[in-house]
Scaffold this motif. Structure first.
Motif, mmCIF file in Angstrom:
data_model
loop_
_atom_site.group_PDB
_atom_site.id
_atom_site.type_symbol
_atom_site.label_atom_id
_atom_site.label_comp_id
_atom_site.label_asym_id
_atom_site.label_seq_id
_atom_site.Cartn_x
_atom_site.Cartn_y
_atom_site.Cartn_z
ATOM 1 N N UNK A 51 0.800 -1.205 -0.081
ATOM 2 C CA UNK A 51 -0.053 -0.068 -0.026
ATOM 3 C C UNK A 51 0.969 1.261 -0.061
ATOM 4 N N UNK A 52 1.926 1.401 0.740
ATOM 5 C CA UNK A 52 2.839 2.510 0.735
ATOM 6 C C UNK A 52 3.502 2.793 -0.399
ATOM 7 N N UNK A 53 3.922 1.746 -1.102
ATOM 8 C CA UNK A 53 4.578 1.798 -2.167
ATOM 9 C C UNK A 53 3.665 2.216 -3.549
ATOM 10 N N UNK A 54 2.367 1.753 -3.338
ATOM 11 C CA UNK A 54 1.157 2.534 -4.404
ATOM 12 C C UNK A 54 1.175 3.880 -4.174
ATOM 13 N N UNK A 55 1.283 4.222 -2.999
ATOM 14 C CA UNK A 55 0.978 5.433 -2.704
ATOM 15 C C UNK A 55 2.237 6.562 -3.187
ATOM 16 N N UNK A 56 3.313 6.018 -2.758
ATOM 17 C CA UNK A 56 4.483 6.594 -3.347
ATOM 18 C C UNK A 56 4.668 6.858 -4.811
ATOM 19 N N UNK A 57 4.363 5.567 -5.423
ATOM 20 C CA UNK A 57 4.325 5.547 -7.027
ATOM 21 C C UNK A 57 3.356 6.360 -7.461
ATOM 22 N N UNK A 58 2.180 6.517 -6.793
ATOM 23 C CA UNK A 58 0.945 7.273 -7.405
ATOM 24 C C UNK A 58 1.255 8.935 -7.229
ATOM 25 N N UNK A 59 1.653 9.111 -6.034
ATOM 26 C CA UNK A 59 1.924 10.529 -5.532
ATOM 27 C C UNK A 59 3.056 11.195 -6.369
ATOM 28 N N UNK A 60 4.138 10.511 -5.944
ATOM 29 C CA UNK A 60 5.755 11.005 -6.435
ATOM 30 C C UNK A 60 6.075 10.535 -7.776
ATOM 31 N N UNK A 61 5.303 9.518 -8.258
ATOM 32 C CA UNK A 61 5.696 8.889 -9.515
ATOM 33 C C UNK A 61 6.992 8.349 -9.759
ATOM 34 N N UNK A 62 7.460 7.650 -8.575
ATOM 35 C CA UNK A 62 8.897 6.948 -8.662
ATOM 36 C C UNK A 62 8.863 5.510 -9.273
ATOM 37 N N UNK A 67 8.176 -0.546 -8.831
ATOM 38 C CA UNK A 67 8.781 -1.993 -8.671
ATOM 39 C C UNK A 67 8.536 -2.840 -7.398
ATOM 40 N N UNK A 68 8.689 -1.952 -6.345
ATOM 41 C CA UNK A 68 8.279 -2.439 -4.942
ATOM 42 C C UNK A 68 6.616 -3.002 -4.839
ATOM 43 N N UNK A 69 5.917 -2.084 -5.642
ATOM 44 C CA UNK A 69 4.361 -2.293 -5.532
ATOM 45 C C UNK A 69 4.108 -3.574 -6.410
ATOM 46 N N UNK A 70 4.743 -3.726 -7.331
ATOM 47 C CA UNK A 70 4.642 -5.055 -8.182
ATOM 48 C C UNK A 70 5.187 -6.309 -7.454
ATOM 49 N N UNK A 71 6.372 -6.026 -6.850
ATOM 50 C CA UNK A 71 6.753 -7.375 -6.056
ATOM 51 C C UNK A 71 6.207 -7.894 -5.035
ATOM 52 N N UNK A 72 5.737 -6.689 -4.155
ATOM 53 C CA UNK A 72 4.813 -6.955 -3.213
ATOM 54 C C UNK A 72 3.525 -7.593 -3.634
#
Length: 169
Positions: A51-62, A67-72
């Motif tokens: 969830x946190x990696x989804x938040x960071x990827x969506x808001x900050x676009x990193x 990648x962490x979101x897909x692995x988790x």
């Protein structure tokens, strides 16, 4: 780095991540040697990272967070299956086969995603739809319990004493 506006989906992911992390730490602090607590800790920590990696990827676009979101996402299925095995002790070859399939899928796809091969649509699609095995496993366990094949924690809920419930808390 462009910061996107946060909407309800991203805020929900942030809330889910923080609550899951808190639950993981709380359960691990109760008893480290208990297999059920340890498997729940691993699952809840994975959900928190997811969830946190989804938040960071969506808001900050990193890209690293994506990648962490897909692995988790890939690790969500085998961790859930292990947690269900520890919790319910299901019997039967079908559940074991689904667990092995989830582990195999994770062992194959996690390195591919780690090396950036999720740019190919088939890797990305298999990664995003791998948690569908959890739905199949839950439906199987629900039907087998309804038919009397699997009982929760190896006993009927009526046989659990008040003392056992108080010790669990």
């Amino acid at each position: 780095m462009v910061v996107a506006p946060s909407d309800l989906l991203f805020e929900s992911a942030l809330l889910l991540g923080s609550i899951s992390f808190s639950l993981a730490v709380f359960v691990l602090a109760k008893d480290v040697s208990n297999k059920l607590n340890l498997s729940f800790f691993c699952l809840a920590l994975n959900v928190a990272l997811w969830a946190l990696s989804f938040f960071i990827a969506g808001v900050l676009g990193m890209r690293a967070s994506q990648t962490i979101h897909i692995i988790t996402t890939l690790l969500l299925t085998p961790l859930s299956m292990v947690f269900m095995q520890v919790l319910l002790r299901p019997e039967g070859q079908l559940f074991e086969w689904w667990t092995r399939l989830a582990l195999l899928l994770s062992f194959v796809l996690v390195p591919l995603v780690t090396f950036g091969l999720d740019i190919y649509s088939w890797v990305r699609e298999l990664s995003y739809f791998s948690p569908a095995l959890i739905v199949l496993a839950v439906l199987y366990l629900y039907l087998s319990e309804a038919l009397g094949v699997v009982k929760p924690r190896g006993a009927s809920l009526a046989n659990i004493s008040r003392k056992d419930l108080m010790n669990a808390m």
